[in-house]
Design an enzyme around this catalytic site. Structure first.
Site, PDB file in Angstrom:
ATOM      1  N   CYS A   1       0.835  -1.209   0.000  1.00  0.00           N
ATOM      2  CA  CYS A   1       0.000   0.000   0.000  1.00  0.00           C
ATOM      3  C   CYS A   1       0.875   1.267   0.000  1.00  0.00           C
ATOM      4  O   CYS A   1       1.560   1.513  -0.984  1.00  0.00           O
ATOM      5  CB  CYS A   1      -0.990  -0.062   1.152  1.00  0.00           C
ATOM      6  SG  CYS A   1      -2.433   0.946   0.845  1.00  0.00           S
TER       7      CYS A   1
ATOM      8  N   HIS B   1      -3.286  -5.169   1.773  1.00  0.00           N
ATOM      9  CA  HIS B   1      -2.652  -5.355   3.087  1.00  0.00           C
ATOM     10  C   HIS B   1      -2.683  -6.825   3.512  1.00  0.00           C
ATOM     11  O   HIS B   1      -3.628  -7.249   4.175  1.00  0.00           O
ATOM     12  CB  HIS B   1      -3.429  -4.566   4.146  1.00  0.00           C
ATOM     13  CG  HIS B   1      -3.252  -3.092   4.079  1.00  0.00           C
ATOM     14  ND1 HIS B   1      -2.394  -2.415   4.906  1.00  0.00           N
ATOM     15  CD2 HIS B   1      -3.827  -2.169   3.290  1.00  0.00           C
ATOM     16  CE1 HIS B   1      -2.450  -1.128   4.629  1.00  0.00           C
ATOM     17  NE2 HIS B   1      -3.307  -0.945   3.658  1.00  0.00           N
TER      18      HIS B   1
ATOM     19  N   GLU C   1      -1.105  -8.226   5.775  1.00  0.00           N
ATOM     20  CA  GLU C   1      -0.886  -8.375   7.223  1.00  0.00           C
ATOM     21  C   GLU C   1      -2.192  -8.294   8.013  1.00  0.00           C
ATOM     22  O   GLU C   1      -2.205  -8.538   9.212  1.00  0.00           O
ATOM     23  CB  GLU C   1       0.124  -7.309   7.710  1.00  0.00           C
ATOM     24  CG  GLU C   1      -0.409  -5.898   7.872  1.00  0.00           C
ATOM     25  CD  GLU C   1      -0.636  -5.141   6.553  1.00  0.00           C
ATOM     26  OE1 GLU C   1      -0.545  -5.754   5.471  1.00  0.00           O
ATOM     27  OE2 GLU C   1      -0.936  -3.937   6.629  1.00  0.00           O
TER      28      GLU C   1
HETATM   29  N1  GLN Z   1      -3.745   6.433   0.812  1.00  0.00           N
HETATM   30  C1  GLN Z   1      -2.452   6.194   1.406  1.00  0.00           C
HETATM   31  C2  GLN Z   1      -1.368   7.000   0.686  1.00  0.00           C
HETATM   32  O1  GLN Z   1      -1.588   7.493  -0.393  1.00  0.00           O
HETATM   33  C3  GLN Z   1      -2.116   4.737   1.401  1.00  0.00           C
HETATM   34  C4  GLN Z   1      -3.115   3.987   2.231  1.00  0.00           C
HETATM   35  C5  GLN Z   1      -2.562   2.770   2.907  1.00  0.00           C
HETATM   36  O2  GLN Z   1      -1.366   2.548   2.990  1.00  0.00           O
HETATM   37  N2  GLN Z   1      -3.452   2.004   3.471  1.00  0.00           N
HETATM   38  O3  GLN Z   1      -0.319   7.133   1.207  1.00  0.00           O
END
Ligand code: GLN
Length: 193
Positions: A80, A173, A175
């Site tokens: 992410c 994610h 995890e």
């Molecule tokens: N929206 C976040 C970003 O742009 C990422 C979201 C996340 O890691 N769950 O940094």
């Protein structure tokens, strides 16, 4: 010998990654300062907020050291916000963070209506059983360069996981579910490098 896997512990879901690594048979090591990168076999950059992560990476000077190590083949898995951190290009001319992997990502690609959702993904690299993937204000991989292998797509075809040499990324994610297969996939990669 158990592998020692660092988890960037500046902000975001690092505690959950450490639990998953432990369950997958590795020794998780929290990393905040550059010297903590010595003596570990690989690094996970967790989800969180990528702009905050960029500031903290600069503040504690860990960014330059990660770039240096990754250039020498050190395995890094970004989930992410961690995927945003690894990307060479970030859409809408946002600043790159570590700029290591030949992908273009778009932050918050699902807009407000689908801020968070889950989807079962077919990821042949992980076996036949679908992988329950959790997306939270997730980024997408919009483009992949030569040498990047696509590992997972949403049902509509959009790319949500990929790898390039020692680098692995996912929009979702792993995890946050009990499924350890993405962590195990990364650990197998670490073993082979
Ligand atoms: N929206 C976040 C970003 O742009 C990422 C979201 C996340 O890691 N769950 O940094």
């Amino acid at each position: 010998m158990k592998m020692r896997i660092g988890v960037l512990a500046l902000q975001g879901s690092f505690a959950e990654h450490m639990e998953s690594l432990h369950a997958a048979g590795a020794i998780p090591v929290p990393v905040k300062f550059p010297e903590q990168l010595d003596g570990i076999d690989a690094l996970i950059i967790p989800g969180g907020e990528s702009t905050t992560m960029r500031k903290l990476l600069n503040k504690y000077n860990a960014g330059i050291r990660i770039i240096d190590l990754a250039g020498k083949g050190f395995p890094v898995y970004g989930t992410c916000a961690g995927m945003i951190a690894l990307a060479k290009h970030v859409g809408h001319s946002e600043q790159t963070i570590l700029g290591l992997m030949d992908i273009t990502v778009q932050r918050n690609a699902f807009g407000r209506q689908r801020e968070s959702f889950e989807e079962n993904l077919d990821i042949p690299y992980l076996g036949q059983e679908p992988f329950r993937a959790v997306f939270i204000r997730a980024p997408l991989i919009k483009e992949t360069g030569n040498g990047v292998t696509i590992l997972a797509r949403l049902k509509d075809g959009r790319v949500v996981a990929a790898e390039q040499g020692n680098l692995l990324v996912s929009s979702f994610h792993p995890e946050l579910t009990g499924d350890l297969r993405m962590h195990q996939y990364f650990l197998a990669k670490v073993k082979n490098t």
